[in-house]
Design an enzyme around this catalytic site. Structure first.
Site, PDB file in Angstrom:
ATOM      1  N   HIS A 243       0.971  -1.236  -0.205  1.00  0.00           N
ATOM      2  CA  HIS A 243       0.308   0.122   0.136  1.00  0.00           C
ATOM      3  C   HIS A 243       0.952   1.137  -0.051  1.00  0.00           C
ATOM      4  O   HIS A 243       0.627   2.401  -0.708  1.00  0.00           O
ATOM      5  CB  HIS A 243      -0.989  -0.092   1.221  1.00  0.00           C
ATOM      6  CG  HIS A 243      -1.874  -1.064   1.201  1.00  0.00           C
ATOM      7  ND1 HIS A 243      -3.235  -0.852   1.225  1.00  0.00           N
ATOM      8  CD2 HIS A 243      -1.855  -2.441   1.230  1.00  0.00           C
ATOM      9  CE1 HIS A 243      -4.099  -1.927   1.232  1.00  0.00           C
ATOM     10  NE2 HIS A 243      -3.243  -3.031   1.304  1.00  0.00           N
TER      11      HIS A 243
ATOM     12  N   ASP B 263      -6.322   5.338   2.931  1.00  0.00           N
ATOM     13  CA  ASP B 263      -6.103   4.035   2.643  1.00  0.00           C
ATOM     14  C   ASP B 263      -7.817   3.660   3.253  1.00  0.00           C
ATOM     15  O   ASP B 263      -8.509   4.339   3.628  1.00  0.00           O
ATOM     16  CB  ASP B 263      -5.266   3.258   3.109  1.00  0.00           C
ATOM     17  CG  ASP B 263      -4.718   2.091   2.201  1.00  0.00           C
ATOM     18  OD1 ASP B 263      -5.817   1.340   1.651  1.00  0.00           O
ATOM     19  OD2 ASP B 263      -3.431   1.901   2.072  1.00  0.00           O
TER      20      ASP B 263
END
Length: 472
Positions: A25, A120
């Protein structure tokens, strides 16, 4: 539009980004930050101290790395600040520590007042903080569109736990709200893995579905690594399900960096140059999702049995990781395959390897980033998914006939050396299934179209400039 608004929209933006604590990520968020900074906008990249220390030292001048102090959680190993530092079954403790960053992140937003905060799936508490401060808020999904669409029919239903799959059988068919033909579902051994590793461990902990539902409900928009030229129906479905603008960023293919005087590439290239054109297989299963040693042995023996030349990027667990299960290749494997195979246990220039003319195919765990890199080089895929999202990715790509999934036992997920070898042979350029190569080459026109992908990024930057909240 007034002249004042036009002037405001053209000024330098300040964009804060806040990824989840996993390098699968963090690195896409860093790439996104580079795109923003290259357009002259200021970026504040928020992560924990140790993760920031792991980032490349050379970054565009407009990127400011903001170090956060991860709160201590007793169950975590010392200095554990990313998923690579903990066992999969202990990631929920890392999420607990991550939630402890809320006061520090809030303080940063209050003091710096960025125009945007891009985050996120994990900080379910952040959209409401941003809204209270008048900051534009966006969810950047590195997760695939089909995974998000499969998780819930709406953000409210996700928040209230109404779409959570409670039994193995719930995972084995496509979700009822997907309005078009789809094979996006799990097999039994994959569902078992999900139920074992991602069930909430304590009553006071927050599920991933709840986190994502809160993020979707509170965001002004969703940015996603996707494009209309590949499976566009999923983008439309996401907008319909969550009543949220969905802005595709394209596939964000990595640039091929110039490598000058790099001894690693010199050594690898020499080996690749010594192989016949279109004969070698590149093998990479990512750096965080480790197969068991039993699976590793079968994979190695399958490579040997295939008779194909291979270059295997076998990443070891990082120092300090609790994923330190021993990596033990079969006895005698390296000696027996010395003349046609390489096992490389440190960093490799992956784009250069995939671009080399000797490579004919790619054995991958189906992480989205690796899929993009493989298909932008036009390589058919031999797929060995390990975690949940990777399994769904493999369903989509198998349906596109750009490769083959290595057959596994439906009950326990076990695969054999024979199934590995047969699958590898099936996707060779001169093998019996040339359709895989033809379809992969066709997709290269989309995945490797740098002009098309650049247009997506330009449109994304334009969206940031025009859609931010203008405070009175």
């Amino acid at each position: 539009m007034t002249s004042t608004q036009s002037s405001d929209e053209c000024k330098q933006l300040h964009v804060a980004v806040f990824p989840w604590l996993a390098f699968g990520h963090i690195l896409p968020f860093l790439e996104l930050s580079k795109f923003i900074a290259q357009k002259g906008h200021k970026v504040s990249f928020l992560s924990t101290t140790r993760n920031i220390q792991r980032l490349p030292s050379r970054l565009p001048p407009h990127i400011n790395l903001v170090k956060l102090t991860l709160p201590h959680v007793q169950e975590l190993p010392e200095n554990a600040e990313s998923t690579m530092d903990v066992r999969t079954i202990d990631v929920h403790y890392l999420k607990r520590a991550f939630d402890g960053l809320q006061p520090e992140v809030t303080r940063f937003l209050e003091e710096e007042s960025p125009d945007w905060i891009i985050y996120d799936f994990a900080p379910y508490w952040l959209p409401s903080v941003a809204a209270g401060l008048g900051i534009s808020a966006a969810f950047f999904s590195i997760l695939t569109a089909w995974l998000i669409a499969s998780l819930g029919q709406s953000s409210d239903r996700m928040i209230n736990g109404l779409d959570i799959r409670k039994t193995i059988e719930d995972f084995l068919t496509p979700r009822k709200w997907i309005p078009f033909p789809s094979k996006v579902c799990y097999r039994k051994h994959e569902a078992d893995w999900l139920m074992t590793n991602f069930s909430v461990k304590a009553s006071d902990e927050v599920s991933d579905t709840y986190r994502l539902g809160m993020v979707l409900k509170g965001s002004d928009c969703m940015f996603i690594r996707h494009c209309y030229e590949f499976e566009p129906q999923w983008l439309s479905l996401l907008e319909k399900l969550h009543q949220l603008p969905v802005v595709p960023l394209g596939l964000m293919p990595p640039e091929t960096p110039a490598i000058v005087g790099d001894n690693t590439w010199v050594t690898i290239k020499k080996w690749l140059d010594g192989q016949e054109k279109g004969q070698a297989v590149y093998v990479a299963l990512g750096s965080e999702f480790m197969v068991t040693n039993t699976q590793l042995v079968e994979l190695a023996l399958g490579l040997e049995l295939s008779g194909l030349p291979f270059f295997w990027a076998l990443r070891k667990p990082t120092a300090g990781s609790t994923n330190q299960d021993s990596i033990e290749l079969p006895v005698g494997f390296l000696e027996r395959t010395r003349d046609r195979g390489v096992v490389w246990t440190s960093w490799v220039p992956q784009i250069q390897i995939l671009s080399h003319e000797s490579v004919c195919g790619f054995l991958t765990h189906c992480g989205w980033s690796l899929i993009v890199e493989g298909l932008m080089s036009g390589h058919p895929l031999t797929m060995l998914p390990i975690s949940g999202e990777q399994a769904l990715n493999s369903r989509v790509l198998e349906d596109k006939q750009v490769g083959i999934v290595i057959p596994r036992n439906e009950e326990d997920g076990f695969f054999t050396k024979e199934s590995v070898a047969a699958s590898l042979r099936s996707v060779r350029v001169n093998g019996e299934r040339k359709i895989y190569k033809a379809n992969a080459v066709e997709l290269r026109q989309k995945f490797g179209d740098t002009k098309l992908q650049k247009k997506y990024i330009d449109d994304f930057i334009d969206y940031l400039e025009k859609k931010r909240r203008v405070m009175a």
